[in-house]
Design a protein around this motif. Structure first.
Motif, PDB file in Angstrom:
ATOM      1  N   PHE A  40      -1.098   4.128   4.779  1.00  0.00           N
ATOM      2  CA  PHE A  40       0.304   3.855   4.486  1.00  0.00           C
ATOM      3  C   PHE A  40       1.057   5.083   3.991  1.00  0.00           C
ATOM      4  O   PHE A  40       2.056   4.986   3.316  1.00  0.00           O
ATOM      5  CB  PHE A  40       0.453   2.686   3.487  1.00  0.00           C
ATOM      6  CG  PHE A  40      -0.197   2.890   2.155  1.00  0.00           C
ATOM      7  CD1 PHE A  40      -1.456   2.368   1.915  1.00  0.00           C
ATOM      8  CD2 PHE A  40       0.447   3.561   1.136  1.00  0.00           C
ATOM      9  CE1 PHE A  40      -2.052   2.515   0.668  1.00  0.00           C
ATOM     10  CE2 PHE A  40      -0.150   3.717  -0.102  1.00  0.00           C
ATOM     11  CZ  PHE A  40      -1.400   3.186  -0.331  1.00  0.00           C
ATOM     12  N   ALA A  43       5.126   5.576   3.295  1.00  0.00           N
ATOM     13  CA  ALA A  43       5.775   4.307   2.987  1.00  0.00           C
ATOM     14  C   ALA A  43       6.869   4.475   1.941  1.00  0.00           C
ATOM     15  O   ALA A  43       7.799   3.687   1.886  1.00  0.00           O
ATOM     16  CB  ALA A  43       4.741   3.287   2.507  1.00  0.00           C
ATOM     17  N   CYS A  44       6.750   5.472   1.079  1.00  0.00           N
ATOM     18  CA  CYS A  44       7.774   5.642   0.061  1.00  0.00           C
ATOM     19  C   CYS A  44       7.974   7.121  -0.219  1.00  0.00           C
ATOM     20  O   CYS A  44       7.024   7.895  -0.246  1.00  0.00           O
ATOM     21  CB  CYS A  44       7.390   4.898  -1.221  1.00  0.00           C
ATOM     22  SG  CYS A  44       5.775   5.348  -1.855  1.00  0.00           S
ATOM     23  N   ALA A 103       4.859  -0.967  10.107  1.00  0.00           N
ATOM     24  CA  ALA A 103       5.273  -1.425   8.783  1.00  0.00           C
ATOM     25  C   ALA A 103       5.719  -0.305   7.860  1.00  0.00           C
ATOM     26  O   ALA A 103       6.337  -0.568   6.823  1.00  0.00           O
ATOM     27  CB  ALA A 103       4.149  -2.222   8.118  1.00  0.00           C
ATOM     28  N   ASP A 104       5.435   0.956   8.211  1.00  0.00           N
ATOM     29  CA  ASP A 104       5.883   2.039   7.339  1.00  0.00           C
ATOM     30  C   ASP A 104       7.402   2.158   7.311  1.00  0.00           C
ATOM     31  O   ASP A 104       7.961   2.867   6.467  1.00  0.00           O
ATOM     32  CB  ASP A 104       5.244   3.365   7.740  1.00  0.00           C
ATOM     33  CG  ASP A 104       5.588   3.821   9.140  1.00  0.00           C
ATOM     34  OD1 ASP A 104       6.175   3.013   9.896  1.00  0.00           O
ATOM     35  OD2 ASP A 104       5.268   4.967   9.494  1.00  0.00           O
ATOM     36  N   MET A 106       9.302  -0.235   6.427  1.00  0.00           N
ATOM     37  CA  MET A 106       9.782  -1.122   5.370  1.00  0.00           C
ATOM     38  C   MET A 106       9.919  -0.375   4.049  1.00  0.00           C
ATOM     39  O   MET A 106       9.005   0.310   3.609  1.00  0.00           O
ATOM     40  CB  MET A 106       8.825  -2.305   5.202  1.00  0.00           C
ATOM     41  CG  MET A 106       9.240  -3.290   4.119  1.00  0.00           C
ATOM     42  SD  MET A 106       8.225  -4.802   4.064  1.00  0.00           S
ATOM     43  CE  MET A 106       6.614  -4.130   3.623  1.00  0.00           C
ATOM     44  N   THR A 108       9.852  -0.279   0.182  1.00  0.00           N
ATOM     45  CA  THR A 108       9.229  -1.085  -0.864  1.00  0.00           C
ATOM     46  C   THR A 108       9.553  -0.606  -2.274  1.00  0.00           C
ATOM     47  O   THR A 108       9.067  -1.190  -3.247  1.00  0.00           O
ATOM     48  CB  THR A 108       7.695  -1.100  -0.688  1.00  0.00           C
ATOM     49  OG1 THR A 108       7.188   0.226  -0.799  1.00  0.00           O
ATOM     50  CG2 THR A 108       7.311  -1.682   0.662  1.00  0.00           C
ATOM     51  N   TRP A 111      11.980  -2.513  -5.650  1.00  0.00           N
ATOM     52  CA  TRP A 111      11.710  -3.866  -5.151  1.00  0.00           C
ATOM     53  C   TRP A 111      12.055  -4.878  -6.237  1.00  0.00           C
ATOM     54  O   TRP A 111      11.665  -4.712  -7.392  1.00  0.00           O
ATOM     55  CB  TRP A 111      10.240  -4.009  -4.782  1.00  0.00           C
ATOM     56  CG  TRP A 111       9.916  -5.259  -4.018  1.00  0.00           C
ATOM     57  CD1 TRP A 111       9.603  -6.485  -4.536  1.00  0.00           C
ATOM     58  CD2 TRP A 111       9.887  -5.409  -2.603  1.00  0.00           C
ATOM     59  NE1 TRP A 111       9.373  -7.389  -3.525  1.00  0.00           N
ATOM     60  CE2 TRP A 111       9.540  -6.751  -2.328  1.00  0.00           C
ATOM     61  CE3 TRP A 111      10.108  -4.539  -1.539  1.00  0.00           C
ATOM     62  CZ2 TRP A 111       9.406  -7.243  -1.022  1.00  0.00           C
ATOM     63  CZ3 TRP A 111       9.982  -5.019  -0.242  1.00  0.00           C
ATOM     64  CH2 TRP A 111       9.641  -6.348   0.006  1.00  0.00           C
ATOM     65  N   ASN A 226       1.838  -1.246   3.328  1.00  0.00           N
ATOM     66  CA  ASN A 226       2.919  -2.126   3.780  1.00  0.00           C
ATOM     67  C   ASN A 226       2.412  -3.244   4.674  1.00  0.00           C
ATOM     68  O   ASN A 226       2.851  -4.398   4.570  1.00  0.00           O
ATOM     69  CB  ASN A 226       3.979  -1.315   4.517  1.00  0.00           C
ATOM     70  CG  ASN A 226       4.868  -0.532   3.565  1.00  0.00           C
ATOM     71  OD1 ASN A 226       4.579  -0.405   2.381  1.00  0.00           O
ATOM     72  ND2 ASN A 226       5.955   0.005   4.096  1.00  0.00           N
ATOM     73  N   GLN A 227       1.494  -2.924   5.584  1.00  0.00           N
ATOM     74  CA  GLN A 227       1.031  -3.933   6.526  1.00  0.00           C
ATOM     75  C   GLN A 227       0.226  -5.045   5.866  1.00  0.00           C
ATOM     76  O   GLN A 227       0.033  -6.121   6.441  1.00  0.00           O
ATOM     77  CB  GLN A 227       0.195  -3.290   7.643  1.00  0.00           C
ATOM     78  CG  GLN A 227      -1.077  -2.597   7.188  1.00  0.00           C
ATOM     79  CD  GLN A 227      -0.879  -1.114   6.967  1.00  0.00           C
ATOM     80  OE1 GLN A 227       0.206  -0.674   6.597  1.00  0.00           O
ATOM     81  NE2 GLN A 227      -1.908  -0.327   7.216  1.00  0.00           N
ATOM     82  N   ALA A 230       2.841  -5.106   0.926  1.00  0.00           N
ATOM     83  CA  ALA A 230       3.415  -4.371  -0.203  1.00  0.00           C
ATOM     84  C   ALA A 230       4.814  -4.900  -0.538  1.00  0.00           C
ATOM     85  O   ALA A 230       5.528  -5.387   0.338  1.00  0.00           O
ATOM     86  CB  ALA A 230       3.488  -2.881   0.148  1.00  0.00           C
ATOM     87  N   SER A 247       4.844  -9.573   0.876  1.00  0.00           N
ATOM     88  CA  SER A 247       6.120  -8.912   0.563  1.00  0.00           C
ATOM     89  C   SER A 247       7.146  -9.913   0.023  1.00  0.00           C
ATOM     90  O   SER A 247       8.228 -10.106   0.588  1.00  0.00           O
ATOM     91  CB  SER A 247       6.651  -8.203   1.815  1.00  0.00           C
ATOM     92  OG  SER A 247       5.703  -7.266   2.295  1.00  0.00           O
TER      93      SER A 247
END
Length: 326
Positions: A40, A43-44, A103-104, A106, A108, A111, A226-227, A230, A247
């Protein structure tokens, strides 16, 4: 003198993990965390920039947690690459590898989760306000999917009851409903009417308060990819995997049985309770056995009632017809 009564479903590492794995636990977790982080990466932005990762994780994406005696399944752990690469998360596509591929996208962090309904405290809360990251623990649960496959995953998180109790649900709260994040720009799968978006799930309140019900924020020592749902996803180990909603952005205390996505989509195939019951076949396939993901194409095991957790949860369904209430 403190006497601790240990539930029968609390086992030790040695009860469920081969000795060579148990003795090398720390090195296995470190290797697993590195693989999960790779899965992941991106992802952020905080993690990418080398700053502290979101949701009180360490800079490398790892989590601090207590390795407890919660070991409640048999068999080897599923390889982390299978856990992070073979998923059902239709918001990113119906293929098993689609979530890992897409999914990366998305976001998160930050949140927030909206809490509504029959409770003394409601409102919108950051995930850090819901989950006590100083009290994380690891539990190894088997995830049993209705397509007749299963994984054994070391989840990191907190009991669901520890989150719900702080909102002080009233006597009118008989169920708790959950809703998944929805963003058509970030989630390519929701551009198609595969399901009625957003994804929704629910439990009876006494089910949600059961000690086995778990809110996960990580796996294999790291923050959730994420997948895998998360930054927070439900884990209900005695039910089929689709009850373990990913999620989460809304938690609602309600008096009537909430609408759930798969029951709404195909009520003949997916009921509200969705307890693992090998005696009730899915209309299109048998549930008597399951394929063990990550253990070879022919590895199977017999499916256990309530996924093997009957001693801890069977009383919740005393007097119910479990073929009718499926």
């Amino acid at each position: 003198m403190l006497i601790r009564n240990t539930p029968s479903w609390q086992l030790t590492d040695k009860d469920v993990t081969p000795e060579h794995l148990y003795l090398n636990r720390r090195s296995i977790m470190a290797a697993g965390g590195a693989l999960a982080a790779t899965a992941f990466a991106g992802a952020c932005s905080a993690q990418d920039s080398g700053e502290a990762a979101p949701h009180t994780a360490n800079a490398d994406g790892s989590l601090n947690y207590a390795t407890t005696d919660y070991r409640i399944t048999d068999g080897d752990l599923t390889p982390v690459e299978a856990v992070t690469g073979y998923n059902n998360f239709y918001e990113f596509g119906t293929g098993k590898d689609d979530p890992a591929r897409y999914a990366d996208a998305m976001t998160t962090d930050p949140w927030s989760v909206e809490v509504t309904g029959h409770a003394a405290r409601t409102g919108t809360f950051a995930v850090e306000d819901l989950v006590d990251f100083s009290a994380l623990e690891e539990r190894i649960y088997r995830l049993r999917c209705v397509e007749a496959w299963s994984m054994v995953i070391p989840w990191i998180g907190v009991p669901l009851s520890s989150i719900l109790n702080r909102f002080e649900p009233t006597s009118d709260a008989r169920y708790v409903a959950f809703e998944t994040y929805l963003n058509r720009e970030e989630m390519r799968g929701v551009r198609f009417p595969v399901l009625d978006w957003p994804y929704r799930e629910g439990l009876r309140l006494d089910e949600a308060m059961n000690p086995l019900a778990f809110m996960a924020v990580g796996l294999y020592g790291n923050v959730l990819p994420n997948q895998n749902g998360a930054p927070m996803r439900l884990v209900v180990p005695w039910k089929y995997g689709f009850k373990s909603i990913k999620s989460i952005v809304r938690i609602s205390f309600v008096s009537e049985e909430p609408v759930t996505t798969w029951k709404q989509s195909a009520p003949r195939e997916y009921g509200f309770y969705s307890n693992v019951n090998p005696e009730r076949s899915h209309p299109r396939w048998s549930q008597a056995s399951e394929r063990i993901i990550g253990a070879g194409p022919f590895a199977r095991r017999d499916t256990e009632m309530f996924n093997g957790y009957g001693e801890a949860v069977a009383d919740l369904y005393a007097g119910m017809d479990l073929n009718e209430n499926y």
